[in-house]
Design an enzyme around this catalytic site. Sequence first.
Site, PDB file in Angstrom:
ATOM      1  CB  CYS B  33      -0.917   0.029   1.213  1.00  0.00           C
ATOM      2  SG  CYS B  33      -2.124  -1.276   1.178  1.00  0.00           S
ATOM      3  CG  ASP B  35       0.913   4.626   3.578  1.00  0.00           C
ATOM      4  OD1 ASP B  35       1.611   5.613   3.362  1.00  0.00           O
ATOM      5  OD2 ASP B  35      -0.246   4.483   3.149  1.00  0.00           O
ATOM      6  CB  CYS B  58       2.165   9.732   0.811  1.00  0.00           C
ATOM      7  SG  CYS B  58       0.853   9.502   1.998  1.00  0.00           S
ATOM      8  CB  CYS B 102      -2.013   8.689   6.485  1.00  0.00           C
ATOM      9  SG  CYS B 102      -1.581   8.464   4.760  1.00  0.00           S
TER      10      CYS B 102
END
Lengths: 392, 143
Positions: B33, B35, B58, B102
């Site tokens: 993904c 992350d 990100c 996130c």
Amino acid sequence: MNKIYLDHAATTPTRSEVVDVMLPYFTQQFGNPSSIYEVARINRKALDEARTTVAQALGATSEEVFFTSGGTESDNWAIKGIAEAYEKKGKHIITSNIEHHAVLHTCQYLEKKGYEVTYLPVDEYGQISIEDLKNAIRKDTILISIMYANNEIGTIQPIEAIGQVAKEHNIIFHTDAVQAVGHIPIDVKKMNIDLLSLSGHKLFGPKGIGVLYIRKGIKIRSLLHGGAQERNRRAGTENVPAIVGLAKALELSIEEMETSNKKIIQLRDYLIQGVQEKIPYVRLNGHPTERLPGNINFSFQFIEGESLLIALDMHGIFASSGSACTSGSLDPSHVLLAIGLPHEIAHGSLRLTLGSENTKEEMDEVLEVLPQVVQRLRDMSPLYEDFLHSQR
Amino acid sequence: MYTKKVMDHFMNPRNMGEIEEASGVGTVGNAKCGDIMRMYLQVEDDIITDVKFKTFGCGAAIATSSIATELVKGKTIEEALKVTNKAVVEALDGLPPVKVHCSLLAEEALHAALWDYAQKNHIKIEGLEPPKKDINEEEEIKE
């Protein structure tokens, strides 16, 4: 802070020479080319001249050039138009798995309508194999649509060989040449291309204008129905200023192609070499030789592309990522996955696409900033931490 | 697309780094993904005296990790457990909808680190669930 634009594959600025020739067609020469009076006749003439310029640039004749709203429309028209016109002959289409979404999503749409599509794989450099193409051909194959050059990794396909195979099997060949036209030499007759899509804003022309080249004798259904413009094939009042601008941009880019490419390739190779010297654990994606002059695509291990882009942006460097993260999808680029990159490496990619207005000073600035930014993000990365521990 | 707060925490992350011999460490997310978050906690007398993070992801992922460490530092475990992903988003003056996951990851990383602390010390923390996922290959196979 100087801004360094390294995203020419996304779009290019419209050249001032191009804007200059466009301007009169917004004001004095505003007439509808389909009208009968003088101002309209002048526009008709401008359209004809633009069409001839585009035809010459491609090695086509002017009655084979159709103006559209851009690359996406050209791709949609080519694929849907051929699929419908030849559905009695068959419903099988061959394309590749690294096409632009304008081609991929159009093919997926046709699959829902009962067509069958073969998506050819590519090798680690992003090229399809001619053997795979031959093996994919069936009796009911009506169309081969393979992009000329890839927008992310810059790989150029063996277009002439594909054209040859298509010709031998009597199958129509479309190529999405949006990234190639104006950047590398193209001859539709020599390469046996039946349909070709191009876009104005990728070659220093205006946005919202494109072309579909359709070889004489090819049947195609219309996408847009209405007036009799573009010889009854594409309805809608012609976007005269943009058409004139596109022709001028194309003319200039072909005139300057050789000198401009020489400069761009020098800058590109200088930047690639510099990055590889200064930054460890980096991979250059794409083909070593068969690549667009301005394309650089790197994967930096242990970091993620979006954070890299934002950090570069803070330093005035405008680039793009192979990761589609910014557009809301969590999947990395289908192109990078297709060339066999693992997910975490595909996530850490950076595309730098150069244009003729870039300078060596700008490359030096990138070579100054990029290593720092990559190191900063690596220092933050648990993947890098694990890697360092494993090296101990 | 990001708020000033997000950009600030991305450019100047707080509490970035590692804690050697931490009381608890939690790693969540996966590379697929894009992350991965790791949180280190130093706990003394039920209080989180120090916290550090490392994140692969990100801009939003880095900013949420950074602000999450600020929100729990100096707090008791009970207080830290009340720091939800919503609080993380609010502290950053908002996140784009596609980046809200996130903030969930930040909450999960904290919980995973607390779980690790509890396991190591054979204690039970009221209201703390075992971490849902960790980085492993199984997830790749499942899909």
